[in-house]
Design an enzyme around this catalytic site. Structure first.
Site, PDB file in Angstrom:
ATOM      1  N   ARG A 106       0.816  -1.224   0.000  1.00  0.00           N
ATOM      2  CA  ARG A 106       0.000   0.000   0.000  1.00  0.00           C
ATOM      3  C   ARG A 106       0.848   1.271   0.000  1.00  0.00           C
ATOM      4  NH1 ARG A 106      -2.915  -3.837   3.017  1.00  0.00           N
ATOM      5  NH2 ARG A 106      -1.867  -3.103   4.876  1.00  0.00           N
ATOM      6  N   GLU A 114       6.776 -10.238  15.571  1.00  0.00           N
ATOM      7  CA  GLU A 114       6.369 -10.712  16.898  1.00  0.00           C
ATOM      8  C   GLU A 114       6.667 -12.200  17.055  1.00  0.00           C
ATOM      9  OE1 GLU A 114       2.479 -10.594  19.848  1.00  0.00           O
ATOM     10  OE2 GLU A 114       2.348  -9.748  17.831  1.00  0.00           O
TER      11      GLU A 114
END
Length: 177
Positions: free
Chosen positions: A65, A102
């Protein structure tokens, strides 16, 4: 400086999608912004506005994006446009950097000849969350000798503290949550 009225008109078009892509996450959907030419145009203008006087040579858009916003921002700033992509997506010789997620790692690549040493660079993406992708992109640009003048994002999720990883840079976000 972004006009509050203009930014509010963009924020009003960002849609919350609960439990996407998984339960407990509220996804910030920018497709209503993209489908409204006035909101898209305003977003691009406001994202570019803080960098108008910084003599930007190259705008780097982060997959995917960041491409949507980066190319028209490059046009406004009279700069070239460069892609940062996931591994294996660029056809020429690349420089790569791995970064921590993560749970695990990921990587990004840039064409090794896309930024000349000393060029002023603006990095663009739609969202700043934990800052890992933006930080990795900064490493790539720095390794090529680019002079990072700042980062511009449409949305910043402040509660994830991504800006802390980028505190040596000028980070501009239009809409904060």
């Amino acid at each position: 400086m972004a006009s509050k009225k203009r930014v509010d008109s963009i924020a009003d078009r960002i849609r919350d999608v609960p439990d996407f892509p998984k339960k407990g996450i509220v996804f910030k959907d920018i497709t209503p912004v993209l489908s409204d030419i006035n909101a898209l145009r305003t977003s691009v203008e406001e994202m570019a506005s803080s960098f108008m006087d910084l003599e930007i040579d190259v705008v780097v858009g982060i997959e995917s994006r960041g491409f949507i916003f980066g190319a028209p921002i490059a046009d406004i700033l009279d700069a070239s446009f460069v892609l940062v992509r996931k591994p294996g997506k660029l056809p020429w010789k690349t420089k790569s950097v791995s970064y921590e997620l993560e749970y695990g790692t990921d990587a990004l690549e840039i064409h090794e000849d896309s930024i000349a040493k000393g060029q002023n660079v603006l990095i663009v993406d739609d969202l700043l969350a934990t800052g890992g992708t933006a930080e990795a992109t900064c490493k790539l640009v720095s390794e090529l000798g680019g002079n990072i003048k700042g980062l511009s994002v449409l949305i910043e999720l402040e509660f994830l503290s991504g800006r802390k990883k980028l505190n040596q840079y000028n980070v501009h976000s239009l809409v904060q949550y």
